[in-house]
Design an enzyme around this catalytic site. Structure first.
Site, PDB file in Angstrom:
ATOM      1  N   ARG A  88      46.340  33.366  56.507  1.00 25.57           N
ATOM      2  CA  ARG A  88      44.964  34.188  55.938  1.00 25.57           C
ATOM      3  C   ARG A  88      43.754  33.542  55.554  1.00 25.57           C
ATOM      4  O   ARG A  88      43.912  32.413  55.327  1.00 25.57           O
ATOM      5  CB  ARG A  88      45.612  35.033  54.443  1.00 25.57           C
ATOM      6  CG  ARG A  88      46.498  35.505  54.537  1.00 25.57           C
ATOM      7  CD  ARG A  88      46.350  35.962  52.879  1.00 25.57           C
ATOM      8  NE  ARG A  88      45.731  37.375  53.586  1.00 25.57           N
ATOM      9  CZ  ARG A  88      45.837  37.715  51.619  1.00 25.57           C
ATOM     10  NH1 ARG A  88      46.452  37.310  50.008  1.00 25.57           N
ATOM     11  NH2 ARG A  88      44.961  38.584  51.360  1.00 25.57           N
ATOM     12  N   GLN A 138      46.906  45.675  43.109  1.00 33.57           N
ATOM     13  CA  GLN A 138      47.070  43.789  42.626  1.00 33.57           C
ATOM     14  C   GLN A 138      47.130  43.883  40.579  1.00 33.57           C
ATOM     15  O   GLN A 138      47.835  43.197  40.506  1.00 33.57           O
ATOM     16  CB  GLN A 138      46.046  42.874  43.673  1.00 33.57           C
ATOM     17  CG  GLN A 138      47.232  42.436  44.232  1.00 33.57           C
ATOM     18  CD  GLN A 138      45.790  42.486  45.903  1.00 33.57           C
ATOM     19  OE1 GLN A 138      45.411  43.948  45.616  1.00 33.57           O
ATOM     20  NE2 GLN A 138      45.873  42.420  47.103  1.00 33.57           N
ATOM     21  N   ASN A 171      35.355  36.423  45.816  1.00 30.26           N
ATOM     22  CA  ASN A 171      36.836  36.911  45.118  1.00 30.26           C
ATOM     23  C   ASN A 171      37.092  38.858  45.780  1.00 30.26           C
ATOM     24  O   ASN A 171      37.088  38.978  46.707  1.00 30.26           O
ATOM     25  CB  ASN A 171      36.711  37.380  43.967  1.00 30.26           C
ATOM     26  CG  ASN A 171      38.357  36.750  42.935  1.00 30.26           C
ATOM     27  OD1 ASN A 171      39.429  37.241  43.416  1.00 30.26           O
ATOM     28  ND2 ASN A 171      37.636  38.709  42.314  1.00 30.26           N
ATOM     29  N   LYS A 172      38.474  39.145  45.084  1.00 29.63           N
ATOM     30  CA  LYS A 172      39.376  40.561  46.129  1.00 29.63           C
ATOM     31  C   LYS A 172      38.038  41.574  46.046  1.00 29.63           C
ATOM     32  O   LYS A 172      36.806  41.537  45.371  1.00 29.63           O
ATOM     33  CB  LYS A 172      40.272  40.881  44.860  1.00 29.63           C
ATOM     34  CG  LYS A 172      40.694  42.597  45.510  1.00 29.63           C
ATOM     35  CD  LYS A 172      41.339  42.865  46.656  1.00 29.63           C
ATOM     36  CE  LYS A 172      42.012  41.538  47.090  1.00 29.63           C
ATOM     37  NZ  LYS A 172      42.073  41.205  48.758  1.00 29.63           N
ATOM     38  N   ARG A 216      50.672  35.809  47.104  1.00 31.34           N
ATOM     39  CA  ARG A 216      49.438  36.614  47.160  1.00 31.34           C
ATOM     40  C   ARG A 216      48.607  35.188  46.827  1.00 31.34           C
ATOM     41  O   ARG A 216      49.586  34.598  44.940  1.00 31.34           O
ATOM     42  CB  ARG A 216      48.272  37.931  47.717  1.00 31.34           C
ATOM     43  CG  ARG A 216      49.860  38.306  46.964  1.00 31.34           C
ATOM     44  CD  ARG A 216      50.103  39.081  45.756  1.00 31.34           C
ATOM     45  NE  ARG A 216      48.094  38.477  45.380  1.00 31.34           N
ATOM     46  CZ  ARG A 216      48.282  38.159  43.239  1.00 31.34           C
ATOM     47  NH1 ARG A 216      49.296  37.619  43.301  1.00 31.34           N
ATOM     48  NH2 ARG A 216      46.430  38.336  43.405  1.00 31.34           N
ATOM     49  N   GLY A 217      47.695  35.174  45.794  1.00 30.80           N
ATOM     50  CA  GLY A 217      46.554  34.946  45.503  1.00 30.80           C
ATOM     51  C   GLY A 217      46.550  33.012  45.840  1.00 30.80           C
ATOM     52  O   GLY A 217      47.272  32.308  46.206  1.00 30.80           O
ATOM     53  N   ALA A 218      44.868  33.321  45.630  1.00 33.44           N
ATOM     54  CA  ALA A 218      44.174  31.549  46.298  1.00 33.44           C
ATOM     55  C   ALA A 218      45.424  30.541  45.673  1.00 33.44           C
ATOM     56  O   ALA A 218      46.470  29.991  46.793  1.00 33.44           O
ATOM     57  CB  ALA A 218      43.118  31.117  46.005  1.00 33.44           C
ATOM     58  N   ASP A 239      38.609  33.432  45.615  1.00 35.70           N
ATOM     59  CA  ASP A 239      39.656  32.788  46.470  1.00 35.70           C
ATOM     60  C   ASP A 239      38.692  31.206  47.324  1.00 35.70           C
ATOM     61  O   ASP A 239      38.892  30.861  47.175  1.00 35.70           O
ATOM     62  CB  ASP A 239      39.319  33.843  47.742  1.00 35.70           C
ATOM     63  CG  ASP A 239      40.465  34.844  47.674  1.00 35.70           C
ATOM     64  OD1 ASP A 239      40.516  35.677  46.612  1.00 35.70           O
ATOM     65  OD2 ASP A 239      41.774  34.531  47.806  1.00 35.70           O
TER      66      ASP A 239
HETATM   67  O1  MRU Z   1      44.440  39.360  48.384  1.00 39.59           O
HETATM   68  P1  MRU Z   1      44.888  38.675  47.284  1.00 39.59           P
HETATM   69  O2  MRU Z   1      46.147  39.051  46.680  1.00 39.59           O
HETATM   70  O3  MRU Z   1      45.975  37.228  47.213  1.00 39.59           O
HETATM   71  O4  MRU Z   1      43.604  38.485  46.284  1.00 39.59           O
HETATM   72  C1  MRU Z   1      43.776  38.002  45.128  1.00 39.59           C
HETATM   73  C2  MRU Z   1      42.533  37.312  44.827  1.00 39.59           C
HETATM   74  O5  MRU Z   1      41.600  37.954  44.786  1.00 39.59           O
HETATM   75  C3  MRU Z   1      42.154  36.385  43.063  1.00 39.59           C
HETATM   76  O6  MRU Z   1      41.577  37.114  42.249  1.00 39.59           O
HETATM   77  C4  MRU Z   1      42.216  34.921  43.369  1.00 39.59           C
HETATM   78  O7  MRU Z   1      42.793  34.980  44.792  1.00 39.59           O
HETATM   79  C5  MRU Z   1      42.169  34.742  42.269  1.00 39.59           C
HETATM   80  S1  MRU Z   1      44.230  33.557  42.191  1.00 39.59           S
HETATM   81  C6  MRU Z   1      44.299  32.833  40.272  1.00 39.59           C
END
Ligand code: MRU
Length: 356
Positions: free
Chosen positions: A88, A199, A250-251, A51-53, A240
């Site tokens: 996603r 996370q 973002n999250k 996970r993470g963009a 993201d």
């Molecule tokens: O749902 P996730 O864990 O994939 O969400 C991740 C985030 O929101 C991060 O802040 C974002 O992807 C940036 S990662 C460098």
């Protein structure tokens, strides 16, 4: 970066298989998982084993490699690419990486297509690692400025995990922190737990611990009072998808932190590689916001004393719950964007000056 003193990256390709660190098991178990098919990749992305963009993008790129290994037919490849893009919806890096791969692969000769795919997926990973390092060096100047003024530990608040586990290495929001630590600047990180999937607690605090960086996990609602008490010098988060006007998706919960920072005059920085910029969408209301299974809210998962994963229900059985995974922070609440090319205003002008 390090896990138990050994250096890792989040993804690598070996013997025609993709190796990942299964992030659903961290921090309790360190498990390297093999992905053998494009289907495996889709399952890993949807289930948030990766996970993470930026990491989602890189994994999807390797998904196309695995698709070609299974079947080098172009129709199969096109279907795989759609399947990956839809795994996603919010992080733009996923579409960005698949489009970049497909642009090369659709015009490739049949006898060279697989090697080309492997090379391009690796390029995407190498580039992300380089950009995250540069984001860190650029963001370091902001931490240094604060340190020069106060000459005491710099307190940084972050939300979710935009750490090395969300990228190939270094992370985005964490990269300036790692560079500051390496330079000997004392830093302390307030880590938002980041409900419902935690996370922050499970991944950010874990990776900071492994690198020896002082950090404290806080409940998501604690940031406001810490800011009022002067215990936060700056916020750095990831994203993201950032629109060309500087609006930052973002999250979930990022927006509320940005509002609290704004009210308390605390700089709120967003760190991102250019692969996270969506140059097309003009209105943040058009960003597809992922809605995940409400069980992620109503149930808690963890390891018991025997090391077994246990899931327990915490909400009333009859209650409904809504699990939106992301929100949008309007550009006006973002102090600056930290990118691989430099630091800029969170605006069309700022982004255009750096990238166009
Ligand atoms: O749902 P996730 O864990 O994939 O969400 C991740 C985030 O929101 C991060 O802040 C974002 O992807 C940036 S990662 C460098």
């Amino acid at each position: 970066m390090k896990i138990e003193g050994k250096n890792y990256k989040t993804i690598w390709f070996e013997d025609n298989k993709v190796k990942i660190i299964d992030q659903t098991k961290l921090p309790h178990k360190f498990l390297i998982k093999e992905l053998k098919t494009c289907d495996d990749v889709v399952v890993a992305i949807k289930g948030m084993e990766v996970r993470g963009a930026p990491l989602i993008g890189a994994t999807a790129a390797y998904g196309l490699v695995l698709s070609l290994i299974e079947n080098d037919d172009l129709d199969f490849l096109k279907k795989s690419s759609e399947y990956l893009i839809n795994s996603r919806p919010t992080a733009i890096n996923l579409k960005w990486a698949v489009d970049r791969m497909m642009k090369k692969l659709l015009v490739a000769e049949k006898n060279e297509i697989l090697n080309l795919a492997i090379t391009e997926a690796k390029n995407i990973c190498d580039e992300d690692e380089k950009f995250c390092n540069e984001i860190g060096l650029n963001g370091l100047t902001l931490i240094e400025e604060i340190y020069k003024k106060k000459n005491k530990t710099v307190n940084i608040l972050t939300h979710c995990n935009a750490g090395w586990l969300a990228t190939i290495n270094w992370g985005t929001a964490t990269s300036p922190i790692y560079h500051a630590h390496k330079k000997g600047i004392p830093v302390h990180v307030w880590v938002d737990e980041t409900r419902p999937r935690n996370q922050g607690a499970n991944l950010t605090s874990f990776e900071l611990n492994e690198e020896g960086i002082n950090n404290t996990i806080i409940a998501d609602n604690t940031g406001g009072i810490l800011m009022q008490r002067g215990e936060v010098d700056m916020c750095i988060v990831g994203t993201d998808r950032t629109l060309s006007n500087g609006d930052v998706c973002n999250k979930i919960g990022t927006y509320l932190k940005a509002l609290a920072a704004y009210d308390n005059n605390i700089p709120f920085y967003v760190a991102l590689p250019s692969s996270t910029i969506d140059w097309m969408l003009k209105d943040h209301k058009q960003i597809p916001i992922e809605e995940r299974n409400s069980e992620e809210l109503s149930h808690l998962e963890g390891f018991d004393a025997q090391g077994e994963i246990k899931k327990i229900q915490i909400y009333p059985k009859k209650s409904k719950s809504l699990n939106l995974a992301f929100d949008v922070t309007p550009a006006k609440y973002v102090t600056k964007l930290i990118t691989e090319k430099g630091i800029c205003d969170s605006s069309s002008e700022g982004l255009n000056n750096l990238f166009k």
